[in-house]
Design a protein around this motif. Sequence first.
Motif, PDB file in Angstrom:
ATOM      1  N   THR A 321       0.830  -1.211   0.000  1.00 63.78           N
ATOM      2  CA  THR A 321       0.000   0.000   0.000  1.00 63.78           C
ATOM      3  C   THR A 321       0.858   1.251   0.000  1.00 63.78           C
ATOM      4  N   GLY A 322       1.963   1.212   0.748  1.00 64.35           N
ATOM      5  CA  GLY A 322       2.825   2.382   0.841  1.00 64.35           C
ATOM      6  C   GLY A 322       4.047   2.099   1.689  1.00 64.35           C
ATOM      7  N   ILE A 323       4.793   3.148   1.971  1.00 61.06           N
ATOM      8  CA  ILE A 323       5.994   3.067   2.805  1.00 61.06           C
ATOM      9  C   ILE A 323       5.844   4.057   3.957  1.00 61.06           C
ATOM     10  N   GLU A 324       6.107   3.569   5.164  1.00 59.24           N
ATOM     11  CA  GLU A 324       6.080   4.418   6.360  1.00 59.24           C
ATOM     12  C   GLU A 324       7.499   4.805   6.736  1.00 59.24           C
ATOM     13  N   ILE A 325       7.675   6.070   7.160  1.00 57.18           N
ATOM     14  CA  ILE A 325       8.997   6.581   7.515  1.00 57.18           C
ATOM     15  C   ILE A 325       8.922   7.225   8.894  1.00 57.18           C
ATOM     16  N   LYS A 326       9.839   6.877   9.756  1.00 53.52           N
ATOM     17  CA  LYS A 326       9.959   7.472  11.089  1.00 53.52           C
ATOM     18  C   LYS A 326      11.082   8.494  11.068  1.00 53.52           C
ATOM     19  N   THR A 327      10.795   9.716  11.539  1.00 54.69           N
ATOM     20  CA  THR A 327      11.791  10.778  11.577  1.00 54.69           C
ATOM     21  C   THR A 327      12.329  10.951  12.991  1.00 54.69           C
ATOM     22  N   THR A 328      13.403  11.724  13.104  1.00 54.91           N
ATOM     23  CA  THR A 328      14.035  11.922  14.412  1.00 54.91           C
ATOM     24  C   THR A 328      13.092  12.598  15.405  1.00 54.91           C
ATOM     25  N   THR A 329      12.345  13.596  14.949  1.00 56.86           N
ATOM     26  CA  THR A 329      11.371  14.301  15.780  1.00 56.86           C
ATOM     27  C   THR A 329      10.101  14.529  14.957  1.00 56.86           C
ATOM     28  N   PRO A 330       8.956  14.723  15.617  1.00 61.61           N
ATOM     29  CA  PRO A 330       7.737  15.008  14.858  1.00 61.61           C
ATOM     30  C   PRO A 330       7.851  16.279  14.022  1.00 61.61           C
TER      31      PRO A 330
END
Length: 504
Positions: A321-330
């Motif tokens: 469906t897609g790709i999720e990405i986690k960043t260092t901070t919101p």
Amino acid sequence: MRAPGFEWLVAWRHLRDPDRSTHKTLFVACVLIWLGALGLLLVALAPKIFKTHASFAPAEWREARTALWIVYVGIGAKISIGLSLIAFLLAFLFEIFTIFTSLSILGVFFGISAPIIFLSVMSGFEQDLKTKIRSTKADVIIEMGDNRPFTDWQGVEAKLAGVPNVVGMMAYIETEVIIKHATNSAGQGIILRGIDPARAPYVLGIQRMLKEGSVAYLDHPEEIPDDVFGIGGERREERRVLPGVLLGEELFQHVLRVFVGSEVDLACPTCGIGPTGPTPKLKPFRVAGHFYTGMYEFDAKLAYISLRDAQKFLGMDGEVTGIEIKTTTPEAAIGVAKEIAGLLGPSYEVRSWEELNRALYGALKIEKLAAFIALCFIVLVASFSIGATLLMMVTEKAREIAILKSMGARDGAILRIFFAEGLYIGVVGLMLGVVTGVGCCLALARYGLPLPAEVYYIEKMPIVMRVSEITAVGLAALGLCCLATIYPALLASRIKPVDGLRYE
């Protein structure tokens, strides 16, 4: 030539009260008000106390009432402590300033401490909501535009490997299915998400949300513990290896009423292919654990399986469906989303968590702004009190103003004296309000205000203090206090010496 700070000294002497004969009476009155409020609180809680401990009430009912009564007592104790602090604050002010000056300072005090506490509570709920959403949804989502199949997701991941402020990324599948169990034969519509168990702990907060089970069971379903007691209390001696599924707490405990190791069926109405077209597809899974996010919508409607099992079950071989990405901070999510959108081009949809929840966070911001404006009216009322106090002081000090002018004081000096009086009131109220507001927030964060978890999905009131909000409250209050001094100061500066000494 006047000495430096002369106007400030005169202004301070005007606010002081040399006669303190009525202060003890006022202090006693404040203490009586506090005792009266405490008495009313005890009278209001007396019926609840009686019903809570009534011997004829059921034990479960008495336990629930006792828990509720403890919450009431905690709130009542904090209210009583607050009233007592206000009474002692009034006594302290009455020992230094005149009565009307003390009341004006108290108005500024309330106008600063109340918004600080309220905005910190709202920021706490906002932060709590943001944390819960980030635990189930990543900071940046990449999907294909125009509902096209997303098949080149591995190449996209390789292209994004060097993007800064990225902690991790993971392909996922999301769809709606129906889950069934013997305790709920009608089925329940849920959102099924296929995730990579190896990457999920670095992208989502699901591992720390698990109350029982493990994300690793999705890759190794043979390690899922047995459901020792099956339906009807019969012992299961043998079982087959089935793919694992993680369920939300509400879905696990209240909707399906299952255990870790129980078998459930997932049904996809349009995933199967028959002679006449799409047909329903049913596949058994084994419960590998359950998680608690603190949001009812997620806990009652969300389930996770491995990405590999999701592709097989839904017939999406090589597709996501897609790709999720986690960043260092919101806060970094917006910049990362813009950079990724520039790298991938217009054929991909790249959205940050703020865009995905724009309506929700927009409503929270508007609500906080409206609350800030509404609470500023407390300071506005206090500014009217400052203006009235200074107007009475102009009338009272007309003789002194005339003497000062006859000795050579200019209109600007008189104007600065009364402006300094209003500024003194604002600064003293500001200092007391900030100290009290920050102190109350620290106390609430340390000891907490208990909340019914079954209603708010949170055990105690969250508190998040932000320097920007405290600064905005302080500057708004100080600005209104300064504005309130303009008219009385101008009126005092225009008094003529002959008018001030006419009746002396």
